[in-house]
Design an enzyme around this catalytic site. Structure first.
Site, PDB file in Angstrom:
ATOM      1  N   GLY A  22     -17.536  24.254   8.704  1.00 43.84           N
ATOM      2  CA  GLY A  22     -17.209  23.620   9.980  1.00 43.84           C
ATOM      3  C   GLY A  22     -16.470  22.304   9.774  1.00 43.84           C
ATOM      4  O   GLY A  22     -15.723  22.126   8.811  1.00 43.84           O
ATOM      5  N   SER A  23     -16.760  21.377  10.685  1.00 43.53           N
ATOM      6  CA  SER A  23     -15.969  20.148  10.739  1.00 43.53           C
ATOM      7  C   SER A  23     -16.139  19.248   9.514  1.00 43.53           C
ATOM      8  O   SER A  23     -15.334  18.345   9.317  1.00 43.53           O
ATOM      9  CB  SER A  23     -16.311  19.370  11.992  1.00 43.53           C
ATOM     10  OG  SER A  23     -15.992  20.153  13.124  1.00 43.53           O
ATOM     11  N   THR A  24     -17.187  19.455   8.721  1.00 43.96           N
ATOM     12  CA  THR A  24     -17.308  18.608   7.535  1.00 43.96           C
ATOM     13  C   THR A  24     -16.109  18.827   6.615  1.00 43.96           C
ATOM     14  O   THR A  24     -15.758  17.954   5.840  1.00 43.96           O
ATOM     15  CB  THR A  24     -18.600  18.895   6.755  1.00 43.96           C
ATOM     16  OG1 THR A  24     -18.678  20.296   6.497  1.00 43.96           O
ATOM     17  CG2 THR A  24     -19.832  18.448   7.523  1.00 43.96           C
ATOM     18  N   PHE A  25     -15.459  19.999   6.747  1.00 38.34           N
ATOM     19  CA  PHE A  25     -14.294  20.264   5.893  1.00 38.34           C
ATOM     20  C   PHE A  25     -13.116  19.378   6.293  1.00 38.34           C
ATOM     21  O   PHE A  25     -12.141  19.239   5.547  1.00 38.34           O
ATOM     22  CB  PHE A  25     -13.902  21.746   5.971  1.00 38.34           C
ATOM     23  CG  PHE A  25     -12.876  22.159   4.945  1.00 38.34           C
ATOM     24  CD1 PHE A  25     -13.230  22.330   3.612  1.00 38.34           C
ATOM     25  CD2 PHE A  25     -11.544  22.322   5.311  1.00 38.34           C
ATOM     26  CE1 PHE A  25     -12.284  22.685   2.672  1.00 38.34           C
ATOM     27  CE2 PHE A  25     -10.589  22.672   4.365  1.00 38.34           C
ATOM     28  CZ  PHE A  25     -10.961  22.853   3.042  1.00 38.34           C
ATOM     29  N   LYS A  26     -13.184  18.789   7.509  1.00 36.96           N
ATOM     30  CA  LYS A  26     -12.092  17.905   7.937  1.00 36.96           C
ATOM     31  C   LYS A  26     -11.922  16.747   6.957  1.00 36.96           C
ATOM     32  O   LYS A  26     -10.847  16.135   6.886  1.00 36.96           O
ATOM     33  CB  LYS A  26     -12.357  17.379   9.350  1.00 36.96           C
ATOM     34  CG  LYS A  26     -12.126  18.459  10.409  1.00 36.96           C
ATOM     35  CD  LYS A  26     -12.564  18.014  11.790  1.00 36.96           C
ATOM     36  CE  LYS A  26     -12.403  19.156  12.794  1.00 36.96           C
ATOM     37  NZ  LYS A  26     -13.223  18.968  13.996  1.00 36.96           N
TER      38      LYS A  26
END
Lengths: 478, 468
Positions: free
Chosen positions: A218-222
């Protein structure tokens, strides 16, 4: 008739010589491979019933061999005082279901049969002392381990904490867990039944969710996308197109934002604080899949922590631009785990330098001499120090004024990133939080993953469910 | 080969030394080795000597002494090494069977029946030495012995009497005892072969048509032998007794070669063996299974568990072995019978196994030496046949267990648990002792009646040299 008899005598001698040669070649050429054959019960039984060294974390004993009563089938029995808590690291040591974790990776050292113990074994044989296995000292911090398990509670998920400057793993918790003692018992039948029960448990307690599986991050990959952006010339202040809905190139699919990002442009810094999907999808499409993949690999995407059965993370091989956009926000085919997400935070916190994660500090022989000690080793330079420091600032902003406010701690510099990953429509989303924390020149990284977060499908999942767990672990460590 | 053979040549006479005291000393050494295995097993397992140590020692030494006395009394010139070799192997075998008896809880007592069979075998050996005394009259019973052998071989096929075990129908069961009649048959057949070949060796070797550069015997000389062999092989093949078929065939070829002195028989025998082996391997499933287990045992763990476990045992034992009682021979199925060589290798090491193989070799070579020393064809051929039979059986079974050859399911002489093999092997010992005694015994020098002995002579003639 004497001549034929002499010839027959020569033939007979040849038969016996063949027997003798063949018998010798078993010892010379086959002994080692036969003794290491996993189906060799003789070797397996001796190892199973023999003394094994302990596995410890500081002064806490994680696994120990106890002598069994006289006349038992096996001389020693393995037990795990806080089995559930440390199972993801120790693994189990069973008679006929193999072994996992450190029990498997350091089996020869624990059993005292490794080559490094050869001289001691020889001395033991000569002096008639029964051989003692070596002790494996882990890097785990029992306080952090306990705090993580307590904060995670009964939720399915995992926590990894590590020292950002050395790579030493300080906590590795996976929930639900199991007690390795039940699998390692000398009552082989009941151990086998316990194994069967665990194997069929729908919550799969045998799974090491911290490092042995991969999930959409999810957004942690941002963070990885942001790092790639900075490394490719963007600044935290660079404005990025952030429409309310982004039509992915070449498709009719519209990607919405999960948070209030407006319908215009945001700086990269603000986009990370608000976790704007459309902004990062645009960045990802602009950078292209190769730049993202290279950045992910610099963050150790291919690394496997073999000691605990760790697996590599994943980035799709040939995504089209639409898929690249989705990958940039940690969806599509990107997959990671708490260990790898902790590595991302750790590399950023350590000014771009990613240290190789390790769980075994020292292997110590029975006479307390160190057989091997792990020295911190650099795995890669994930990004430049300057860019890493800028990204640190952006992560601190996430915690101070963005989606990760639950992780704020007085007197500690905390930077983090939330994440909520959709899996399938009928299943609750995954909640993520990865963070670094700095106090008194000590830098640590934590990643939390909650598999069935009981929260609405929104970006707050990471902040509500995962960030408080990370906070507890940081407080236990700093 | 060194060795005085000819006696009564013009001016030298060989008198073999009896060496009975050497035999006695070696018997005692051989028996101590078996008893040491018994004692060590208990010392290693319980830390004390076995409670029956004294009585067992007395019985075992008593048996050895009884044999020795029989030999001293009726066969004083017999080869002094045969008995010690047999006693060493038998003692170690008994100790190992006892050791394997101790594995299950509660322990078994198979060693007792084995000891009874051993005693019976020894008694028959004594009967051979004391009562038969001379083997040469056996030559007169060629066809009787052959018929007896054939009947013995066919016994397992008799309904109600024969039992099938481990895929081969080679056993008969009477009351509680099972017996493998082929073991006795091989002994009887060897005598039959020897006596037939002695009778017909000239006809077989010389007369007959030439074909492909070989002189073949006339059909009427070869036919009875061919029929014998064909019948024997048919019976054995129908019983799926691979080991015994190979044993018979090898014995037949070697004896034919020795009696005719024509190497062509070896070549012909070798070729037809290769052909038969190829046919058997492509026709019979159980032969294929054996060959697979020999070449690639690890490809099918469950099917080849036995041979794999034997190899694990050897590796576990290594060069010097785990020690008596300290290995795990019980993991290998049939550790007491077919696979006793695996148990020995595991606990005594490859070194111990090789020592035992050397003792087997010594026994076989003493037999062949007796054959060389013999003065008449029947003794020569019989001793050669018995010795080669013994050597080939050791080769096939130990070779099978160590994966040199496919497993053929023969017994390990003097060691395997089983009565028939034990009794027959002791009868072979008895017969070899008798042959060697007859062969090595000084012959009363034929006193030529010369004119000088004639008391009625008118004119004294010079006295002939008197021979000792």
């Amino acid at each position: 008739m004497n001549k034929p008899i002499r010839r027959i005598a020569v033939l007979t001698m040849a038969l016996f010589v063949a027997l003798l040669l063949n018998a010798s070649q078993i010892v010379v050429f086959q002994q080692d491979s036969l003794n290491t054959n996993p189906q060799n019960r003789r070797v397996r039984d001796e190892q199973f019933g023999g003394h094994r060294g302990s596995i410890v974390a500081g002064k806490t004993t994680l696994a120990v061999s106890d002598a069994t009563p006289q006349g038992s089938q096996f001389a020693y029995q393995r037990s795990y005082p806080q089995g559930d808590l440390y199972a993801p690291v120790t693994g189990y040591f069973s008679y006929d279901r193999g072994s996992t974790g450190l029990e498997s990776a350091y089996s020869a050292e624990l059993a005292g049969t490794s080559n490094s113990l050869f001289v001691r074994r020889l001395v033991d044989t000569v002096t008639g002392r029964s051989p003692q296995g070596a002790t494996v000292e882990t890097t785990l911090d029992p306080k952090a381990q306990q705090a993580a398990a307590q904060a995670l509670g009964h939720q399915q998920g995992a926590v990894v904490a590590m020292d950002a400057e050395t790579g030493a793993v300080l906590a590795m918790v996976s929930s639900p867990s199991y007690d390795p003692t039940t699998l390692s018992g000398t009552d082989i039948k009941s151990a086998g039944e316990a194994y069967g029960t665990l194997l069929q448990d729908p919550d799969s307690p045998l799974t090491n969710r911290a490092a042995g599986e991969i999930y959409p991050p999810g957004s942690t990959f941002k963070l990885v996308t942001a790092a790639a952006a900075l490394e490719n010339g963007m600044q935290p202040s660079t404005l990025v197109d952030t429409p309310a809905k982004l039509t992915l190139p070449g498709t009719k699919t519209q990607l919405p934002n999960e948070t209030q990002c407006g319908d215009g442009q945001q700086t990269l810094d603000r986009a990370l604080q608000l976790s704007c999907n459309t902004a990062f999808a645009n960045v990802a499409i602009k950078l292209g899949d190769n730049a993202l993949r290279q950045q992910a690999e610099k963050f150790g995407w291919n690394f496997q922590l073999g000691d605990v059965g760790g697996v590599a993370a994943r980035f799709p091989a040939n995504p089209d631009p639409a898929q690249t956009g989705l990958s940039g926000i940690g969806q599509y085919d990107v997959a990671s785990n708490p260990l790898h997400m902790a590595m991302v935070s750790a590399a950023i916190a350590n000014d771009g330098k990613l240290m190789t994660p390790y769980v075994v500090q020292t292997v110590r022989a029975a006479d307390l001499t160190a057989l091997s000690t792990t020295k911190p080793k650099e795995l890669s330079q994930a990004m430049s120090a300057a860019n890493a420091q800028q990204l640190q600032g952006m992560m601190v902003n996430v915690v101070n004024s963005g989606t990760g406010t639950s992780a704020q701690i007085n007197g500690v510099r905390v930077g983090g990133k939330t994440g909520t990953a959709q899996t399938t429509a009928d299943k609750p989303p995954y909640a993520w939080f990865t963070a670094f924390a700095e106090k008194n020149n000590r830098k640590i990284a934590v990643a939390v993953f909650v598999e069935s977060a009981n929260v609405p499908r929104s970006e707050v999942g990471g902040n509500v469910v995962a960030a408080p767990i990370a906070k507890s672990v940081i407080q236990a460590l700093l | 080969m060194a060795g005085p053979v000819m006696i009564n040549t013009a001016d030298s006479v060989v008198v073999y030394r009896r060496r009975r005291n050497v035999e006695l000393a070696m018997i005692l050494v051989a028996q101590v080795i078996g008893l040491a295995g018994y004692a060590l097993t208990h010392l290693n397992l319980d830390g004390t000597l076995p409670p029956e140590m004294l009585s067992v020692t007395m019985v075992w030494v008593g048996l050895g002494l009884a044999l020795h006395i029989a030999v001293r009394w009726r066969a004083p010139y017999a080869d002094p090494l045969l008995l010690p070799c047999a006693l060493l192997l038998n003692g170690v075998g008994l100790a190992m069977i006892h050791r394997i008896d101790l594995i299950p809880d509660p322990p078994r007592h198979d060693v007792l029946t084995q000891l009874i069979w051993t005693g019976l075998g020894m008694a028959l050996a004594v009967v051979t030495i004391v009562v038969v005394r001379d083997h040469r009259p056996l030559q007169a019973y060629t066809y009787t012995l052959f018929l007896l052998g054939l009947v013995l071989m066919m016994l397992p096929l008799v309904p109600g009497l024969g039992v099938e075990l481990n895929g081969a129908r080679v056993w008969i069961r009477i009351w509680r005892f099972s017996f493998q009649p082929a073991e006795a048959a091989k002994f009887v057949m060897t005598i039959a072969f020897a006596s037939y070949l002695v009778d017909k060796r000239d006809a077989l070797a010389v007369a007959g048509p030439r074909f492909l550069g070989l002189t073949f015997p006339r059909p009427r000389d070869l036919a009875p032998l061919g029929v014998m062999l064909a019948l024997a092989m048919t019976v054995l093949v129908t019983q799926k007794d691979l080991g015994m078929s190979m044993l018979f065939f090898g014995l037949f070829v070697v004896m034919l070669y020795v009696s005719t002195e024509r190497p062509a028989w070896l070549v012909l025998g070798g070729l037809s063996f290769a052909g038969a082996a190829f046919l058997a391997a492509s026709l019979f499933h159980h032969v294929q299974v054996r060959i697979d287990a020999w070449l690639h045992p690890f490809q099918n763990y469950d099917q080849n568990l036995q041979i794999i476990s034997a190899q694990f045992g050897y590796a576990w034992g290594g060069l010097l072995g785990r020690g008596w009682g300290l290995g795990r021979p019980g993991l290998t199925p049939l550790a007491k019978s077919d696979f006793i060589a695996a148990a020995l290798g595991e606990e005594l090491g490859i070194t111990g196994l090789m020592a035992l193989i050397m003792v087997y070799a010594l026994f076989a070579f003493r037999g062949l030496r007796t054959a060389l020393a013999a003065r008449d064809d029947f003794s020569t051929l019989l001793a050669t046949g018995l010795s080669f039979l013994f050597a080939l059986q050791v080769f096939l079974i130990i070779g099978g267990v160590t994966r040199l050859t496919p497993m053929t399911g023969l017994t390990t002489p003097f060691m395997s648990h089983g009565g028939s093999s034990m009794v027959v092997n002791w009868m072979i010992v008895g017969l070899l002792l008798v042959i060697s005694h007859q062969v090595r015994r000084p012959v009363a020098a034929p006193t030529e009646l010369t004119l000088a002995d004639d008391s009625t002579q008118l004119i004294a003639v010079p006295t002939a040299e008197v021979r000792p």
